[in-house]
Design an enzyme around this catalytic site. Structure first.
Site, PDB file in Angstrom:
ATOM      1  N   GLY A  56     -25.924  28.951   0.639  1.00 47.58           N
ATOM      2  CA  GLY A  56     -25.599  28.265  -0.604  1.00 47.58           C
ATOM      3  C   GLY A  56     -26.859  27.707  -1.219  1.00 47.58           C
ATOM      4  N   GLY A  57     -26.685  27.000  -2.291  1.00 47.37           N
ATOM      5  CA  GLY A  57     -27.841  26.453  -2.976  1.00 47.37           C
ATOM      6  C   GLY A  57     -28.577  25.430  -2.144  1.00 47.37           C
ATOM      7  N   MET A  58     -27.848  24.722  -1.267  1.00 53.29           N
ATOM      8  CA  MET A  58     -28.471  23.688  -0.447  1.00 53.29           C
ATOM      9  C   MET A  58     -29.142  24.259   0.782  1.00 53.29           C
ATOM     10  SD  MET A  58     -27.957  20.957  -2.127  1.00 53.29           S
ATOM     11  CE  MET A  58     -28.510  19.787  -0.893  1.00 53.29           C
ATOM     12  N   GLY A  59     -28.676  25.385   1.291  1.00 56.32           N
ATOM     13  CA  GLY A  59     -29.263  25.899   2.525  1.00 56.32           C
ATOM     14  C   GLY A  59     -28.542  27.126   3.028  1.00 56.32           C
ATOM     15  N   VAL A  61     -26.741  28.794   6.712  1.00 57.52           N
ATOM     16  CA  VAL A  61     -26.180  28.442   8.012  1.00 57.52           C
ATOM     17  C   VAL A  61     -26.321  29.630   8.949  1.00 57.52           C
ATOM     18  CG1 VAL A  61     -24.139  27.640   9.253  1.00 57.52           C
ATOM     19  CG2 VAL A  61     -24.551  26.870   6.917  1.00 57.52           C
ATOM     20  N   LYS A  76     -27.463  24.388  10.097  1.00 57.03           N
ATOM     21  CA  LYS A  76     -27.678  24.470   8.654  1.00 57.03           C
ATOM     22  C   LYS A  76     -29.129  24.118   8.366  1.00 57.03           C
ATOM     23  CE  LYS A  76     -24.640  23.001   5.602  1.00 57.03           C
ATOM     24  NZ  LYS A  76     -23.796  22.138   4.726  1.00 57.03           N
ATOM     25  N   ASP A 166     -14.724  16.955  -1.968  1.00 58.53           N
ATOM     26  CA  ASP A 166     -14.910  18.375  -2.274  1.00 58.53           C
ATOM     27  C   ASP A 166     -14.043  19.249  -1.367  1.00 58.53           C
ATOM     28  OD1 ASP A 166     -15.998  20.442  -3.779  1.00 58.53           O
ATOM     29  OD2 ASP A 166     -17.701  20.721  -2.434  1.00 58.53           O
TER      30      ASP A 166
END
Length: 573
Positions: A56-59, A61, A76, A166
């Site tokens: 994803g945009g954050m990282g 896994v 992650k 979320d």
């Protein structure tokens, strides 16, 4: 600008208030600034990195192996070490570390190694709930059961003072063995907090099924009204997202659809009253509609209460009522009643014959105007018959207590059926009047009034109306203690559901004091529990009277409300 598909409207986007839709940034794919997977190291500190599980945009896994502890884990890795990204990673790790629950993913460690921030957690051998729904095509009862498990994870977070913010099917994992865990607590916060409202117009440039970060938190397709408007966000916001996701799983589409954020927002703020609901199984329809209420105060009092309602529907396996089915019920009832009167030769007739309470004409009338209540009542009548057969075979002392309890249950069925036949339709109001027949098997069974006089019947009717979203038709209070206590309870619910002016407070406090006193004089343990729970919900609960009352009537919906009171008391210190 062309509009986007509805699938795109449920992915993650990053906005701040005032940005246009074309500024929405995709963040679920590794292409948004992430280093290619091939460039990732084969090891991170002591961890040996294996296959990529998701990005994803954050990282990203990875599955990994920890040689020191000899276990496989999920790790992650952050794409970048910006202050915001690091803060979110730490927030996620700390939030999940607070929770020890089988339906919440377990965090093992968080730190930095080789210049990369990471968090290690439980490795779930399975797929997301969204993928499971798409590939397995499970029957609706299995879908509800899976969501109930996920809901328990949310409830555990709420009990710990956290709000997920979320919740959606891609943030729930299902192992191949069927274990359900909630993950991705990166947007979680302490319960209750205001955020800035979201103002976006035009067509969607970024998908609204992607998570919004920054000043506005959540995924547009699952966001509650208060997240759109910047009002206080709390556990009820997670409840709304849960109901959107379950609706989507059951109906094959989300309740609030649109090609732009504005269209979604407009639908959400309009409320659930006009939603097409035929695709939702009838036993759970009213439950979801309540969870989708625009006003958080009109939703379920807690996730525990919502889950209890769903589990009750699953356990009873209700059927749709028709005239033919009604006739079958009547015939079966005659056979069952004969069995109960002859079993052991010592079973007295009931105070109310179910064949005179649940007549073919009444079944037909209720089924036409309020089919959900018809199903609920039919299930309780059938349950009553089964429990009574067993009661007639019980030893003398237990038999008399159980039969008296069952007489009280049937008296409530009669009142609820009369109300459903003539008053405003609503299954939740009907449910609030009933006592589960299975409780009469408890040792000892709850003490219930076996004959309901007109005053008490009228007060119960007021309570049913309030539970269905209405207001008591009269402020006149009866004199009989139980009836007066229930009528006061109905008026307290109205106080709860409205914004009170300062001048209303003295009247409410007088209601509270009188309701408490009358509840202690009421000889019906179920009514006493209902009244004391209402009092405790209205005030900061500092004593155990409501909780003690529920132990005498351990019905699932009352137990769920007691759990909510217990949690509020613990947080209040």
């Amino acid at each position: 600008m062309p509009s986007r598909s509805e699938d795109e409207l449920a992915e993650t986007a990053a906005v701040t208030p005032g940005t246009g839709a074309r500024d929405l940034a995709r963040t679920t794919t590794a292409g948004s600034g992430a280093a290619p997977v091939a460039d990732r190291p084969a090891a991170l500190g002591r961890l040996r990195l294996e296959r990529v599980l998701g990005s994803g945009g954050m990282g990203v896994v990875h599955a990994a192996f920890d040689p020191d502890l000899e276990r496989r884990v999920a790790v992650k890795l952050l794409h970048a070490s910006s202050a915001d990204a690091r803060a979110r990673l730490l927030r996620e790790a700390r939030a999940m570390a607070k929770l020890s629950h089988p339906n919440v993913i377990t965090v093992f460690d968080v730190g930095t190694a080789d210049g990369t921030d990471f968090v290690t957690m439980e490795l779930v051998d399975g797929i997301t709930l969204k993928d499971w729904l798409g590939t397995a095509k499970p029957p609706w009862r299995d879908i509800v059961a899976a969501f109930v498990a996920a809901g328990r994870g949310l409830a555990a977070a709420h009990d710990a003072g956290l709000v997920h913010r979320d919740f959606k099917p891609t943030n729930v994992l299902r192992s191949h063995a069927g274990k359900i865990v909630v993950t991705d607590f990166g947007l979680s916060r302490a319960a209750e907090g205001d955020v800035d409202p979201l103002t976006v117009t035009g067509a969607v440039s970024g998908p609204a099924t992607r998570t919004m970060t920054g000043a506005v938190l959540g995924t547009p397709a699952y966001m509650a009204p208060e997240q759109w408007t910047g009002a206080s966000v709390g556990p009820a916001s997670d409840q709304f997202a849960f109901c959107v996701a379950l609706w989507e799983a059951l109906a094959g589409g989300r309740p609030y659809r649109g090609d732009t954020l504005d269209e979604i927002k407009t639908g959400v703020l309009a409320g659930p009253e006009k939603l097409p609901r035929d695709a939702i199984p009838r036993p759970v329809r009213a439950i979801l509609l309540r969870g989708l209420a625009t006003d958080p105060k009109r939703r379920w009092p807690s996730m525990h209460a919502l889950l209890s309602a769903l589990e009750r529907r699953l356990a009873r396996r209700r059927r749709v009522i028709s005239v033919a089915a009604a006739l079958a019920v009547g015939t079966a009832g005659t056979v069952g009643l004969l069995a109960t009167r002859t079993s052991g030769g010592a079973c007295s007739p009931p105070a109310l014959d179910p064949d005179t309470v649940w007549t073919t004409a009444r079944v037909d009338a209720i089924a036409k105007r309020d089919p959900d209540s018809a199903e609920l009542l039919a299930g309780d009548v059938d349950g009553w018959r089964r429990v009574r057969i067993g009661a007639c075979d019980a030893p003398t002392r237990e038999r008399s207590l159980q039969l008296a309890c069952l007489d009280g249950v049937m008296a409530r069925i009669d009142v609820a059926a009369r109300a459903a036949e003539t008053d405003v339709p609503g299954v939740e109001g009907t449910s609030s009047l009933l006592v589960d027949p299975a409780l009469c098997r408890h040792a000892p069974p709850p003490h219930l009034v076996t004959a309901i006089d007109p005053a008490l019947a009228g007060a119960l009717g007021q309570l049913r109306l309030v539970r269905n979203g209405g207001k008591p038709p009269s402020t006149l209070l009866p004199d009989e203690p139980c009836a007066r206590a229930v009528a006061l309870r109905a008026q307290l619910a109205t106080f709860d559901a409205t914004r009170m002016e300062f001048s209303d407070l003295p009247a409410m406090m007088e209601h509270l004091k009188e309701a408490e006193a009358l509840a202690d004089r009421c000889s019906d343990e179920a009514l006493r529990a209902i009244v004391l729970i209402g009092v405790a919900h209205t005030t900061a609960p500092k004593d155990d009277r409501a909780l003690a009352a529920v132990t005498a009537v351990p019905q699932d919906d009352l137990v769920a409300e007691a759990d909510l009171i217990r949690g509020r008391a613990a947080r209040a210190g």
